[in-house]
Enzyme design. Structure first.
Site, PDB file in Angstrom:
ATOM      1  N   LYS A 118      -2.164  -6.797   2.280  1.00  0.00           N
ATOM      2  CA  LYS A 118      -1.816  -5.387   2.083  1.00  0.00           C
ATOM      3  C   LYS A 118      -1.096  -4.911   3.321  1.00  0.00           C
ATOM      4  CE  LYS A 118      -2.694  -2.180  -1.086  1.00  0.00           C
ATOM      5  NZ  LYS A 118      -3.025  -2.436  -2.494  1.00  0.00           N
TER       6      LYS A 118
HETATM    7  N1  GLU Z   1      -0.099  -2.591  -5.109  1.00  0.00           N
HETATM    8  C1  GLU Z   1      -0.508  -3.225  -6.305  1.00  0.00           C
HETATM    9  C2  GLU Z   1      -1.989  -3.562  -6.262  1.00  0.00           C
HETATM   10  O1  GLU Z   1      -2.734  -2.967  -5.517  1.00  0.00           O
HETATM   11  C3  GLU Z   1       0.359  -4.408  -6.685  1.00  0.00           C
HETATM   12  C4  GLU Z   1       0.395  -5.522  -5.692  1.00  0.00           C
HETATM   13  C5  GLU Z   1       1.428  -6.583  -6.016  1.00  0.00           C
HETATM   14  O2  GLU Z   1       2.079  -6.477  -7.027  1.00  0.00           O
HETATM   15  O3  GLU Z   1       1.563  -7.498  -5.198  1.00  0.00           O
HETATM   16  O4  GLU Z   1      -2.479  -4.374  -7.000  1.00  0.00           O
END
Ligand code: GLU
Length: 428
Positions: A118
């Site tokens: 993240k």
């Molecule tokens: N931000 C989204 C999540 O929390 C998608 C993450 C992604 O597609 O890599 O799952």
């Protein structure tokens, strides 16, 4: 001098924030159920890599400001790490690390060949111009460039980032290497190698899992009532698809507040209204309701699709839904979890409910590598197959082991990563 060997857990000083401790607590609670090797357990309690960077930019008014940026890679045992980037005023290393950990379990639960990551920048995107957002994105990309890449770590959109943000990241990264590298991010515009159906994917996943939950929780109605917290990419799309599936959306909110009509809200009209007014508030024939009150409404399905930590021990006993569909990442604290479980509410845990986004991100990455693009129907069908299977796995394990659905989802997510770590061994 104090003997520091074993005196303090790894990285604890940097990471001990409430959200990170909550993510660790969730891991700890399944560790003994899985008979996790203590060494593997310890390694999973902390991120593999955490990078903090300064992101200085010149604002439109000529002043220079420096923002804090983060990219945390929790685990890479099963493949490159994967996860969104959020721009938000109060993020910190602990919160980003917690979300990176949840991404690991989410990818593993969905059987995707990814670990979890993240990223984020502590800023207020609401008051920034497009020019400033472009500068902050490009500078942040440059600062984290050495640790991202299609084979290493692949960012995606999250709160207050979108297709445009991903296009800037892809462009900055590609400029550095001298050729187009679309696979460095997912959630890009389709014209740059993005996937059809990616924007809608998270909301579609929430809808598919909610419809599955409705097969398990028998309600005496054909049009269940739904309250949705959030009208961003997750909340708005979830509301639209549940509405199309015959549900009655009785309340919905955004950061400015919420609207309520027990007879149901026409979601297509609401989309038109929001396009013009930039908020759901003031929509005709609705009453105002606060973001707090929306969680406590009498309804069949409650879908928190905004920020984390909204269901706590303070309000958990006031929740009156039959199904809790967690569109947001980590909306429920462990203390609230126990209360909600005792109330016999069916929980679709966030690592399952909102896994549609990262699943279609995976499809996008595969399409970019193959240089072969799929139709939207193909994307939606494949998403439905994978998320339905994950739902069934979670449900069946919860029955077999007599545990709640969050525990079952965590056992599957953590178990697969732990097994991969066991098979790979510890280097050197
Ligand atoms: N931000 C989204 C999540 O929390 C998608 C993450 C992604 O597609 O890599 O799952």
């Amino acid at each position: 001098m104090e003997n520091t060997l074993n005196s303090e857990p790894l990285m604890s000083r940097e990471l001990e924030t409430p959200t990170f401790l909550m993510a660790q607590e969730q891991l700890d609670s399944v560790a003994h159920k899985l008979n996790l090797d203590p060494g593997v357990h310890e390694r999973l309690r902390y991120p593999k890599k955490a990078l903090i960077v300064s992101v200085p930019i010149k604002l439109d008014n000529g002043e220079t400001r420096t923002f804090m940026g983060y990219r945390v890679q929790h685990d890479m045992a099963l493949g490159p790490s994967k996860g969104g980037i959020r721009y938000y005023p109060d993020i910190d290393l602990g919160e980003v690390s917690a979300m990176a950990m949840w991404m690991t379990w989410k990818c593993s639960l969905m059987n995707l060949p990814f670990g979890g990551a993240k990223g984020g920048i502590r800023c207020n995107p609401e008051i920034m111009s497009q020019r400033e957002l472009e500068k902050i994105t490009r500078r942040y990309t440059t600062e984290i460039l050495s640790i991202i890449g299609p084979e290493k770590d692949i960012p995606a959109p999250d709160m207050y980032t979108n297709e445009q943000t991903m296009a800037w990241i892809m462009d900055t990264y590609s400029n550095y290497f001298g050729y187009a590298i679309p696979g460095v991010v997912t959630g890009k515009p389709v014209g740059l190698g993005g996937s059809l159906g990616r924007v809608e994917a998270t909301g579609r996943g929430v809808t598919f899992t909610t419809l599955k939950a409705l097969e398990k929780v028998k309600l005496n109605t054909n049009n269940p009532s739904v309250a949705v917290q959030g009208f961003g990419n997750v909340g708005a799309v979830t509301a639209r698809y549940l509405y199309q599936a015959g549900c009655k959306i009785i309340a919905i909110s955004d950061i400015h507040g919420g609207i309520y009509n027990p007879k149901g809200i026409n979601i297509e009209d609401l989309f038109k209204y929001v396009k013009e007014h930039k908020t759901v508030t003031g929509f005709p024939e609705t009453e105002n309701i606060s973001n707090q009150e929306i969680l406590e409404l009498e309804c069949d399905i409650l879908a928190p699709c905004a920020v984390g930590n909204v269901l706590t021990e303070k309000n958990a006993d006031k929740i009156k839904c039959k199904i809790l569909a967690e569109g947001a990442n980590g909306p429920t604290t462990p203390a609230a979890d126990k209360i909600i479980y005792e109330k016999n509410i069916f929980i679709i845990p966030s690592i399952l409910a909102n896994a549609g986004g990262v699943t279609v991100s995976y499809f996008e990455w595969v399409q970019d590598i193959q240089r072969l693009f799929w139709s939207e129907d193909e994307v939606v069908n494949k998403l439905q197959v994978l998320i339905t299977k994950a739902f069934d796995d979670v449900y069946n394990l919860s029955i077999a082991k007599n545990v709640d659905t969050r525990t079952a989802a965590m056992m599957l997510g953590v178990g697969r990563v732990a097994e991969a770590k066991r098979l790979r061994g510890l280097y050197p």
